[in-house]
Each structure stands twice: as C-alpha cells, then as structure tokens.
Design a protein around this motif. Structure first.
Motif, PDB file in Angstrom:
ATOM      1  N   LYS A   1      13.237   5.790 -15.577  1.00 40.11           N
ATOM      2  CA  LYS A   1      11.839   5.848 -15.989  1.00 40.11           C
ATOM      3  C   LYS A   1      10.924   6.037 -14.777  1.00 40.11           C
ATOM      4  N   THR A   2      11.283   5.388 -13.664  1.00 38.99           N
ATOM      5  CA  THR A   2      10.401   5.422 -12.488  1.00 38.99           C
ATOM      6  C   THR A   2      10.785   6.531 -11.502  1.00 38.99           C
ATOM      7  N   GLU A   3      11.781   7.329 -11.863  1.00 37.92           N
ATOM      8  CA  GLU A   3      12.237   8.379 -10.952  1.00 37.92           C
ATOM      9  C   GLU A   3      11.108   9.349 -10.607  1.00 37.92           C
ATOM     10  N   GLU A   4      10.957   9.531  -9.322  1.00 40.26           N
ATOM     11  CA  GLU A   4       9.977  10.510  -8.831  1.00 40.26           C
ATOM     12  C   GLU A   4       8.562  10.211  -9.311  1.00 40.26           C
TER      13      GLU A   4
ATOM     14  N   VAL B   1      20.493   7.044   2.803  1.00 43.27           N
ATOM     15  CA  VAL B   1      20.078   5.837   2.073  1.00 43.27           C
ATOM     16  C   VAL B   1      20.027   6.158   0.576  1.00 43.27           C
ATOM     17  N   SER B   2      19.683   5.151  -0.221  1.00 44.05           N
ATOM     18  CA  SER B   2      19.606   5.396  -1.658  1.00 44.05           C
ATOM     19  C   SER B   2      18.235   5.971  -2.038  1.00 44.05           C
ATOM     20  N   ARG B   3      18.192   6.647  -3.181  1.00 44.89           N
ATOM     21  CA  ARG B   3      16.921   7.201  -3.651  1.00 44.89           C
ATOM     22  C   ARG B   3      15.899   6.092  -3.872  1.00 44.89           C
ATOM     23  N   GLN B   4      16.392   4.943  -4.347  1.00 42.30           N
ATOM     24  CA  GLN B   4      15.480   3.826  -4.608  1.00 42.30           C
ATOM     25  C   GLN B   4      14.810   3.334  -3.330  1.00 42.30           C
ATOM     26  N   THR B   5      15.527   3.455  -2.196  1.00 38.08           N
ATOM     27  CA  THR B   5      14.940   3.018  -0.922  1.00 38.08           C
ATOM     28  C   THR B   5      13.792   3.943  -0.523  1.00 38.08           C
ATOM     29  N   ILE B   6      14.004   5.248  -0.695  1.00 39.57           N
ATOM     30  CA  ILE B   6      12.920   6.208  -0.401  1.00 39.57           C
ATOM     31  C   ILE B   6      11.725   5.917  -1.315  1.00 39.57           C
ATOM     32  N   SER B   7      12.014   5.679  -2.592  1.00 38.51           N
ATOM     33  CA  SER B   7      10.952   5.381  -3.546  1.00 38.51           C
ATOM     34  C   SER B   7      10.202   4.103  -3.144  1.00 38.51           C
TER      35      SER B   7
ATOM     36  N   ALA C   1       6.911  16.258  -0.153  1.00 37.49           N
ATOM     37  CA  ALA C   1       6.587  17.269  -1.165  1.00 37.49           C
ATOM     38  C   ALA C   1       6.341  18.644  -0.511  1.00 37.49           C
ATOM     39  N   ALA C   2       5.743  18.626   0.694  1.00 39.37           N
ATOM     40  CA  ALA C   2       5.458  19.883   1.394  1.00 39.37           C
ATOM     41  C   ALA C   2       6.740  20.648   1.712  1.00 39.37           C
ATOM     42  N   LEU C   3       7.814  19.913   1.947  1.00 36.81           N
ATOM     43  CA  LEU C   3       9.106  20.567   2.217  1.00 36.81           C
ATOM     44  C   LEU C   3       9.893  20.835   0.930  1.00 36.81           C
ATOM     45  N   ASP C   4       9.281  20.500  -0.198  1.00 36.18           N
ATOM     46  CA  ASP C   4       9.918  20.688  -1.503  1.00 36.18           C
ATOM     47  C   ASP C   4      11.234  19.906  -1.616  1.00 36.18           C
ATOM     48  N   LEU C   5      11.202  18.718  -1.038  1.00 35.15           N
ATOM     49  CA  LEU C   5      12.394  17.860  -1.106  1.00 35.15           C
ATOM     50  C   LEU C   5      12.175  16.796  -2.180  1.00 35.15           C
ATOM     51  N   SER C   6      13.201  16.533  -2.972  1.00 37.83           N
ATOM     52  CA  SER C   6      13.105  15.425  -3.923  1.00 37.83           C
ATOM     53  C   SER C   6      13.451  14.129  -3.177  1.00 37.83           C
ATOM     54  N   GLN C   7      13.148  13.012  -3.814  1.00 35.86           N
ATOM     55  CA  GLN C   7      13.519  11.724  -3.206  1.00 35.86           C
ATOM     56  C   GLN C   7      15.028  11.671  -2.971  1.00 35.86           C
ATOM     57  N   ASP C   8      15.752  12.203  -3.937  1.00 31.72           N
ATOM     58  CA  ASP C   8      17.215  12.181  -3.841  1.00 31.72           C
ATOM     59  C   ASP C   8      17.703  13.028  -2.657  1.00 31.72           C
ATOM     60  N   ASP C   9      17.084  14.218  -2.487  1.00 36.09           N
ATOM     61  CA  ASP C   9      17.478  15.095  -1.367  1.00 36.09           C
ATOM     62  C   ASP C   9      17.257  14.379  -0.033  1.00 36.09           C
ATOM     63  N   LEU C  10      16.059  13.803   0.108  1.00 35.09           N
ATOM     64  CA  LEU C  10      15.728  13.128   1.363  1.00 35.09           C
ATOM     65  C   LEU C  10      16.642  11.921   1.579  1.00 35.09           C
TER      66      LEU C  10
ATOM     67  N   MET D   1       0.835  -1.198   0.000  1.00 32.56           N
ATOM     68  CA  MET D   1       0.000   0.000   0.000  1.00 32.56           C
ATOM     69  C   MET D   1       0.878   1.260   0.000  1.00 32.56           C
ATOM     70  N   LYS D   2       0.541   2.206  -0.861  1.00 35.82           N
ATOM     71  CA  LYS D   2       1.365   3.415  -0.974  1.00 35.82           C
ATOM     72  C   LYS D   2       1.313   4.249   0.305  1.00 35.82           C
ATOM     73  N   ASN D   3       2.440   4.822   0.675  1.00 37.39           N
ATOM     74  CA  ASN D   3       2.482   5.697   1.839  1.00 37.39           C
ATOM     75  C   ASN D   3       2.334   7.147   1.364  1.00 37.39           C
ATOM     76  N   LEU D   4       1.117   7.566   1.210  1.00 35.58           N
ATOM     77  CA  LEU D   4       0.856   8.904   0.660  1.00 35.58           C
ATOM     78  C   LEU D   4       1.215  10.013   1.647  1.00 35.58           C
ATOM     79  N   LYS D   5       1.100   9.675   2.962  1.00 35.26           N
ATOM     80  CA  LYS D   5       1.437  10.695   3.976  1.00 35.26           C
ATOM     81  C   LYS D   5       2.925  11.052   3.898  1.00 35.26           C
ATOM     82  N   PHE D   6       3.707  10.018   3.676  1.00 28.55           N
ATOM     83  CA  PHE D   6       5.155  10.215   3.546  1.00 28.55           C
ATOM     84  C   PHE D   6       5.453  11.083   2.326  1.00 28.55           C
ATOM     85  N   LYS D   7       4.843  10.723   1.215  1.00 27.76           N
ATOM     86  CA  LYS D   7       5.100  11.447  -0.034  1.00 27.76           C
ATOM     87  C   LYS D   7       4.664  12.913   0.080  1.00 27.76           C
ATOM     88  N   SER D   8       3.498  13.127   0.687  1.00 25.57           N
ATOM     89  CA  SER D   8       3.012  14.514   0.766  1.00 25.57           C
ATOM     90  C   SER D   8       3.854  15.338   1.745  1.00 25.57           C
ATOM     91  N   ALA D   9       4.333  14.689   2.833  1.00 28.35           N
ATOM     92  CA  ALA D   9       5.198  15.413   3.786  1.00 28.35           C
ATOM     93  C   ALA D   9       6.504  15.825   3.117  1.00 28.35           C
TER      94      ALA D   9
END
Lengths: 64, 171
Positions: free
Chosen positions: B167-170, A26-32, A11-20, A1-9
């Motif tokens: 492709k799946t980035e972000e 950790v790696s960007r793929q782990t955040i994703s 996004a609210a700080l204007d952080l990319s997955q890579d920044d976080l 199940m997607k963690n939308l609360k995490f994603k919106s939090a």
C-alpha cells in the motif's frame, strides 16, 4: 521531516526505490524510510546513496 | 497405535518432507541478509522479546507454584517462552527485519502455515477427545495448541506487513 531532495534526485534519474535499494545493497523499505525522514542512515549508507545518485552529501543530506 | 507413536511418526514425516523440499526445490533456509536499519530493528525486537520472556518467566517462578492445580509450571514456562518468541518475531516483521520471509515468501508462508495448522489440529484433537489439561506436567498437549497459534499469528503478521508495504510502495 521528509527528505524531498533525496526523493527528487532519485526521481530525476528515473530510479525506483527498489532500483536504488538494489544499487545501495539495502531494502526498499530502508530507502522509503530515509525519504520519509523516519530513519537516519549511517554515513556509509549516505555515501553509497550519493554515489548512486551522482550527488554530494551536501546536495542530499544537508539541511539549510 | 498410541498417540505418542503417531507423534513420533508425524515428526519424522515432517522432517523428511522438509529435507525433500530442500533438495527438490533448492530451498536453502532463511536468508539473513539484513541492511543496517533491519539489523537495528532486529536488535530492538530481540530486546523486546527477551524482556517479555523475562517478565513472564519471573511471573512463572513467583506465581507458578500457587497455580499448579490449574496450570503446571512446565506449561507456564513454555507459554512464556513462546509468547516472548512471538513478540520478537512480530516486532521484527513489523520493522522490516523479516526473518527471511521476504526472500522466499510463498515457500516460507506455506511451510509455516502447514506446521501451524498441523499443531492447531493436534491441539484441537486433544481438546475434543477430553485429554487436554492445563495442569498436565507433560506440556506436549498444551504446546501443540500454543505453537500452532503462535506460528499462525506470525504468518498473519507477515501477510499484514506485506499488505501495508504494498500500500505504501513508492508513496
């Protein structure tokens, strides 16, 4: 199940997955994977994410 | 000049080339900085690779002696090991335990591709001059080909993974 609360939090700080990912050490793929619900992080990583986002564990990871 | 001598000289040349690249370009090998998910993925990949090697090793021990006229035990054993290593590498790459590829992708891909293609060319040369033999107990001739193919397949897996990630980035 997607963690939308995490994603919106993030996004609210204007952080990319890579920044976080860099902040949490950790790696960007782990955040994703956490956002998509494909990976259950350890409590240490949950805490690191919450600190980075300025939220509590309940805010991000507690399902109602 | 014998093929053996050419092989030895090529090996020394490749070694010197790697040392030169290391010194000149500050290349410091594969970085092993994995996060918790990647460590778990790498552990799973080890298990799969080990299992494949074990099964193929058992097949080699059980069926190898009866097939020795067609393929030598040493070739079968080495091929089993290579397939196991390839399974480990591909599974690790596909689950983001990227074996250092992501740290310095261009350099590592270039080096792996060069080594892979060198081995494939060596293997093809042996096939075309007619000295290739599955049953040869000296497994060098078969190994060139298999090592080359394995390295190239691993590089292709990384490029594929990189494409999927982009492709799946972000998303």
């Amino acid at each position: 199940m997607k963690n939308l609360k995490f994603k919106s939090a993030r996004a609210a700080l204007d952080l990319s997955q890579d920044d976080l990912a860099k902040i949490c050490g950790v790696s960007r793929q782990t955040i994703s994977a956490i956002e998509k619900g494909d990976y259950n992080p350890t409590i240490n990583l949950c805490i690191a994410i919450c600190k980075a986002l300025g939220k509590t564990l309940d805010d991000i990871f507690w399902d109602e | 000049m014998s093929a053996y001598l050419i092989g030895v000289l090529s090996g020394v040349a490749v070694g010197l080339l790697i040392l030169y690249i290391k010194k000149k370009m500050g290349f410091c090998g594969i970085k092993g900085e994995y996060d918790e998910r990647q460590l778990r993925a790498r552990g799973d990949a080890y298990k799969k690779g080990f299992l494949v090697t074990l099964i193929l090793g058992l097949v080699t021990v059980l069926a190898g002696p009866s097939m020795e006229n067609y393929i030598s035990m040493s070739n079968l054993g080495m091929i089993s090991l290579l397939i196991g290593l390839t399974v480990f590498a591909i599974d690790a790459i596909m689950h983001d335990a990227l074996l250092g590829f992501d740290a310095q992708p261009v350099r590592i891909i270039v080096i792996w591709l060069l080594l892979g293609l060198t081995n494939i060319i060596g293997g093809i040369r042996i096939i075309t001059d007619g000295s290739f033999s599955w049953a040869d107990k000296n497994c060098g001739n078969v190994m060139n080909l298999f090592l080359g193919v394995a390295m190239t397949v691993i590089v292709i897996a990384f490029l594929l993974k990189n494409k999927i990630d982009n492709k799946t980035e972000e998303d």
